[in-house]
Motif scaffolding. Structure first.
Motif, PDB file in Angstrom:
ATOM      1  N   MET A 156      28.491  -0.022  26.827  1.00 38.55           N
ATOM      2  CA  MET A 156      27.149  -0.387  27.296  1.00 38.55           C
ATOM      3  C   MET A 156      26.691  -1.628  26.550  1.00 38.55           C
ATOM      4  N   SER A 157      25.816  -2.378  27.138  1.00 37.23           N
ATOM      5  CA  SER A 157      25.411  -3.632  26.528  1.00 37.23           C
ATOM      6  C   SER A 157      23.930  -3.646  26.266  1.00 37.23           C
ATOM      7  N   GLY A 158      23.526  -4.562  25.349  1.00 35.26           N
ATOM      8  CA  GLY A 158      22.119  -4.804  25.080  1.00 35.26           C
ATOM      9  C   GLY A 158      21.615  -5.834  26.051  1.00 35.26           C
ATOM     10  N   LYS A 159      21.019  -6.909  25.562  1.00 39.92           N
ATOM     11  CA  LYS A 159      20.443  -7.914  26.429  1.00 39.92           C
ATOM     12  C   LYS A 159      21.525  -8.606  27.237  1.00 39.92           C
TER      13      LYS A 159
ATOM     14  N   ASP B 105      20.964 -11.713  28.751  1.00 38.90           N
ATOM     15  CA  ASP B 105      20.620 -13.111  28.906  1.00 38.90           C
ATOM     16  C   ASP B 105      21.875 -13.955  28.728  1.00 38.90           C
ATOM     17  N   GLY B 106      22.245 -14.686  29.760  1.00 36.34           N
ATOM     18  CA  GLY B 106      23.473 -15.460  29.732  1.00 36.34           C
ATOM     19  C   GLY B 106      23.460 -16.560  28.690  1.00 36.34           C
ATOM     20  N   ASP B 107      22.290 -16.955  28.189  1.00 33.51           N
ATOM     21  CA  ASP B 107      22.191 -18.010  27.190  1.00 33.51           C
ATOM     22  C   ASP B 107      22.405 -17.482  25.780  1.00 33.51           C
ATOM     23  N   GLN B 108      22.485 -16.182  25.616  1.00 33.32           N
ATOM     24  CA  GLN B 108      22.635 -15.600  24.288  1.00 33.32           C
ATOM     25  C   GLN B 108      24.083 -15.229  24.010  1.00 33.32           C
ATOM     26  N   GLU B 109      24.506 -15.555  22.806  1.00 30.24           N
ATOM     27  CA  GLU B 109      25.830 -15.144  22.371  1.00 30.24           C
ATOM     28  C   GLU B 109      25.752 -13.737  21.805  1.00 30.24           C
ATOM     29  N   CYS B 110      26.702 -12.900  22.159  1.00 24.08           N
ATOM     30  CA  CYS B 110      26.761 -11.547  21.621  1.00 24.08           C
ATOM     31  C   CYS B 110      27.084 -11.617  20.128  1.00 24.08           C
ATOM     32  N   LEU B 111      26.248 -10.955  19.313  1.00 22.62           N
ATOM     33  CA  LEU B 111      26.491 -10.945  17.873  1.00 22.62           C
ATOM     34  C   LEU B 111      27.647 -10.023  17.508  1.00 22.62           C
ATOM     35  N   LEU B 112      27.586  -8.814  18.034  1.00 23.40           N
ATOM     36  CA  LEU B 112      28.546  -7.776  17.660  1.00 23.40           C
ATOM     37  C   LEU B 112      28.926  -6.993  18.909  1.00 23.40           C
ATOM     38  N   GLU B 113      30.210  -6.769  19.084  1.00 24.26           N
ATOM     39  CA  GLU B 113      30.660  -5.993  20.238  1.00 24.26           C
ATOM     40  C   GLU B 113      31.724  -4.995  19.804  1.00 24.26           C
ATOM     41  N   ALA B 114      31.495  -3.736  20.162  1.00 20.28           N
ATOM     42  CA  ALA B 114      32.496  -2.691  20.000  1.00 20.28           C
ATOM     43  C   ALA B 114      33.061  -2.381  21.378  1.00 20.28           C
ATOM     44  N   ARG B 115      34.357  -2.517  21.539  1.00 21.83           N
ATOM     45  CA  ARG B 115      35.016  -2.297  22.826  1.00 21.83           C
ATOM     46  C   ARG B 115      35.873  -1.045  22.772  1.00 21.83           C
ATOM     47  N   SER B 116      35.385   0.004  23.393  1.00 24.41           N
ATOM     48  CA  SER B 116      36.156   1.245  23.569  1.00 24.41           C
ATOM     49  C   SER B 116      36.794   1.717  22.263  1.00 24.41           C
ATOM     50  N   ILE B 117      35.972   1.797  21.204  1.00 26.64           N
ATOM     51  CA  ILE B 117      36.538   2.161  19.915  1.00 26.64           C
ATOM     52  C   ILE B 117      36.645   3.676  19.770  1.00 26.64           C
TER      53      ILE B 117
ATOM     54  N   VAL C 121      25.615  -5.929  20.833  1.00 30.63           N
ATOM     55  CA  VAL C 121      24.365  -6.191  20.128  1.00 30.63           C
ATOM     56  C   VAL C 121      24.077  -7.689  20.206  1.00 30.63           C
ATOM     57  N   PHE C 122      22.918  -8.022  20.774  1.00 32.02           N
ATOM     58  CA  PHE C 122      22.507  -9.408  20.938  1.00 32.02           C
ATOM     59  C   PHE C 122      21.360  -9.723  19.981  1.00 32.02           C
ATOM     60  N   PRO C 123      21.096 -11.015  19.727  1.00 28.29           N
ATOM     61  CA  PRO C 123      19.973 -11.369  18.858  1.00 28.29           C
ATOM     62  C   PRO C 123      18.671 -10.711  19.308  1.00 28.29           C
ATOM     63  N   GLY C 124      17.971 -10.116  18.358  1.00 27.14           N
ATOM     64  CA  GLY C 124      16.691  -9.481  18.653  1.00 27.14           C
ATOM     65  C   GLY C 124      16.773  -8.061  19.168  1.00 27.14           C
ATOM     66  N   ASP C 125      17.966  -7.541  19.385  1.00 29.85           N
ATOM     67  CA  ASP C 125      18.102  -6.166  19.879  1.00 29.85           C
ATOM     68  C   ASP C 125      17.580  -5.171  18.854  1.00 29.85           C
ATOM     69  N   ARG C 126      16.898  -4.143  19.355  1.00 33.24           N
ATOM     70  CA  ARG C 126      16.410  -3.032  18.544  1.00 33.24           C
ATOM     71  C   ARG C 126      16.962  -1.754  19.164  1.00 33.24           C
ATOM     72  N   ILE C 127      18.056  -1.281  18.612  1.00 32.90           N
ATOM     73  CA  ILE C 127      18.790  -0.161  19.202  1.00 32.90           C
ATOM     74  C   ILE C 127      18.693   1.059  18.293  1.00 32.90           C
TER      75      ILE C 127
ATOM     76  N   PRO D 118      17.400 -11.698  14.049  1.00 28.51           N
ATOM     77  CA  PRO D 118      18.332 -10.611  13.743  1.00 28.51           C
ATOM     78  C   PRO D 118      18.123  -9.411  14.664  1.00 28.51           C
ATOM     79  N   ALA D 119      19.010  -8.432  14.499  1.00 28.60           N
ATOM     80  CA  ALA D 119      18.971  -7.215  15.312  1.00 28.60           C
ATOM     81  C   ALA D 119      19.227  -6.019  14.407  1.00 28.60           C
ATOM     82  N   PHE D 120      18.929  -4.821  14.930  1.00 28.66           N
ATOM     83  CA  PHE D 120      19.296  -3.627  14.169  1.00 28.66           C
ATOM     84  C   PHE D 120      19.840  -2.545  15.086  1.00 28.66           C
ATOM     85  N   VAL D 121      20.642  -1.662  14.463  1.00 28.59           N
ATOM     86  CA  VAL D 121      21.090  -0.413  15.083  1.00 28.59           C
ATOM     87  C   VAL D 121      20.684   0.677  14.101  1.00 28.59           C
TER      88      VAL D 121
END
Length: 234
Positions: free
Chosen positions: A1-4, A6-18, A36-42, A200-203
């Motif tokens: 599943m993904s956060g934001k 927005d095509g202009d944002q680079e993904c900060l952190l991605e976990a793929r089927s871990i 996890v994208f910039p500004g995400d609050r998860i 920044p973002a948080f989980v």
């Protein structure tokens, strides 16, 4: 599943089927994905034993995964890059580990490592946040051994923020705090998000669904690992 998305944002952190297994081959967590994208609050919620903490430790690259991959800024992190990764993706555990000495010693502890030495200028601004917890100036001189559990968690939070992380990973960080300090803790996190120039973002793992709805814009539910936007009354 993904956060934001927005095509202009680079993904900060991605976990793929871990996934993580026991030595006997039993899956502890399996096929879990998150962006996890910039500004995400998860927020991550779910029953005890559902794998929330295992997932978070995997994101922090503290435990080895047996399947899938973790990317930072769309790049794999090799072993030599792990210290730099952990200075940008900071893990705050439920029971903080403090070093012997004063509160100030603990706040500056991570700055002794070469990877963090350029962040010394962040100390003054983070110390200003102590006023949000209504702590006197003398609090900096308190011995870590004399702190309550809640005070220790406050010190651990401020120590993490001194590193100016891009992502803060928090495992039940307010479980030892009273309601008033919990709200103050939440306010510090929101202020950090609003004032940082890094977006920044948080989980944040929490057992409290009402807290998840207060602090997060998205909630990931375990054990299914599904991510949904938080509905607001606006």
């Amino acid at each position: 599943m993904s956060g934001k998305t927005d095509g202009d944002q680079e993904c900060l952190l991605e976990a793929r089927s871990i996934g993580r297994q026991t030595s006997a081959g039993e899956w502890l967590i399996h096929q879990l994905s998150l962006q996890v994208f910039p500004g995400d609050r998860i927020a991550i919620v779910g029953p005890t034993g559902s794998g929330k903490s295992l997932f978070l430790r995997s994101l922090a690259m503290l435990d080895e995964i047996q399947e899938g991959e973790i990317l930072f800024h769309n790049q794999h992190v090799n072993e030599k890059e792990t210290p730099a990764y952990r200075s940008q993706v900071v893990y705050l555990q439920q029971r903080p580990v403090l070093v012997e000495g004063t509160v100030e010693t603990n706040l500056k502890f991570a700055l002794q490592f070469q990877i963090n030495q350029e962040k010394a200028a962040n100390v003054a601004s983070i110390l200003e946040l102590l006023s949000s917890f209504e702590k006197p100036e003398g609090f900096l001189n308190r011995q870590s051994s004399a702190l309550s559990g809640g005070e220790g968690q406050i010190v651990a939070l401020l120590r993490a923020l001194i590193l100016a992380p891009q992502i803060l990973l928090m495992d039940e960080p307010t479980s030892g705090l009273d309601p008033q300090t919990t709200r103050q803790f939440e306010q510090i996190i929101h202020k950090w998000l609003e004032t940082s120039n890094k977006t920044p973002a948080f989980v944040w793992i929490t057992h409290d669904h009402s807290q998840a709805e207060r602090v997060a814009s998205q909630i990931m539910t375990f054990p299914a690992g599904t991510l949904e936007a938080v509905l607001t009354s606006e």
